[in-house]
Design an enzyme around this catalytic site. Structure first.
Site, PDB file in Angstrom:
ATOM      1  CB  VAL A  44     129.143  82.418 100.394  1.00 34.45           C
ATOM      2  CG1 VAL A  44     129.627  83.801 100.820  1.00 34.45           C
ATOM      3  CG2 VAL A  44     129.668  81.360 101.355  1.00 34.45           C
ATOM      4  CB  CYS A  45     126.903  84.152  95.866  1.00 35.12           C
ATOM      5  SG  CYS A  45     128.670  84.073  95.489  1.00 35.12           S
ATOM      6  CB  THR A  46     122.282  82.444  98.262  1.00 37.37           C
ATOM      7  OG1 THR A  46     122.411  81.658  97.071  1.00 37.37           O
ATOM      8  CG2 THR A  46     120.807  82.562  98.621  1.00 37.37           C
ATOM      9  CD  GLU A  48     128.974  87.487  99.312  1.00 35.07           C
ATOM     10  OE1 GLU A  48     130.050  87.539  99.926  1.00 35.07           O
ATOM     11  OE2 GLU A  48     128.893  87.243  98.081  1.00 35.07           O
ATOM     12  CG  LEU A  49     123.172  88.555  94.815  1.00 38.93           C
ATOM     13  CD1 LEU A  49     124.506  87.831  94.945  1.00 38.93           C
ATOM     14  CD2 LEU A  49     122.456  88.084  93.561  1.00 38.93           C
TER      15      LEU A  49
END
Length: 219
Positions: A44-46, A48-49
């Site tokens: 998920v963070c991938t 978002e960034l």
């Protein structure tokens, strides 16, 4: 330390993917979005960034800097960046803070004091509360805090909308109604009595209720 809206954002010195920064000095006279992540190489963070990298010009147009934080080392962040660019199509050009000792996550009230002093061996689930967005004004005060679960990707269009609202309402004695977008009517705040409001808004206002006074958005 419990952080609330209008708390001073804690200052710190840390290594980032752009070198060492002193946070308050780095902020300067800009607005800032500080957004945090529980661990590098998480799905998920991938996304978002990568999304934020694609919106960098939108944030710049609002005099707003972007900075990430993940409770891993800067070397780990640098290893992660090619994955973000290859999968999301955007190159990350904003700094990401290394927090391998969990110190910044703690002073921003995202991890308890007893969480330990090293990110080594910790899983994303153990860092699940490091999933916040802080909107910080040039006076270094926190204007908004959004916290998400690990399984729900953040909506950065909403963050942009919220920045628009925060920037408007610190300049003018207005509030923004539900689902407001830039250019929509705004609300005269209750602390402004009608007598003063007539001087500020000589063309009047639309008041479906005595305490709900809409006026056009003035730039």
């Amino acid at each position: 330390m419990t952080l609330r809206i209008d708390s001073i954002a804690p200052d710190f010195t840390a290594q980032t993917t752009h070198g060492e920064i002193s946070f308050h000095n780095w902020i300067g006279d800009s607005w800032v979005v500080l957004f945090s992540h529980p661990k590098d190489f998480t799905p998920v963070c991938t996304t978002e960034l990568g999304c934020l990298a694609g919106l960098s010009e939108e944030f710049s147009a609002r005099n707003c800097k972007i900075i990430g934080l993940s409770v891993d080392s800067v070397d780990s962040h640098l290893d992660w960046l090619p994955d973000i660019e290859s999968s999301q199509g955007n190159k990350v050009t904003y700094p990401i803070i290394g927090d391998p000792h969990l110190s910044i996550a703690k002073i921003y009230d995202m991890l308890p004091a007893g969480a330990g002093e090293s990110s080594v061996g910790r899983t994303a689930a153990e860092n699940a509360t490091v999933r916040s967005v802080f909107i910080i004004a040039p006076d270094k005060k926190i204007k908004a805090i959004l916290t998400y679960p690990m399984t729900s990707g953040r909506n950065f269009d909403e963050v942009l909308r919220l920045i628009d609202s925060c920037q408007l309402t610190v300049k003018q004695a207005v509030a923004t109604p539900v689902n407001w977008s830039h250019g929509d009517p705004v609300i005269i705040v209750p602390s402004i009595p009608d007598e003063e409001a007539r001087k500020r808004y000589p063309n009047g206002w639309n008041a479906p209720l005595p305490y709900l006074r809409f006026v056009p958005h003035q730039t």
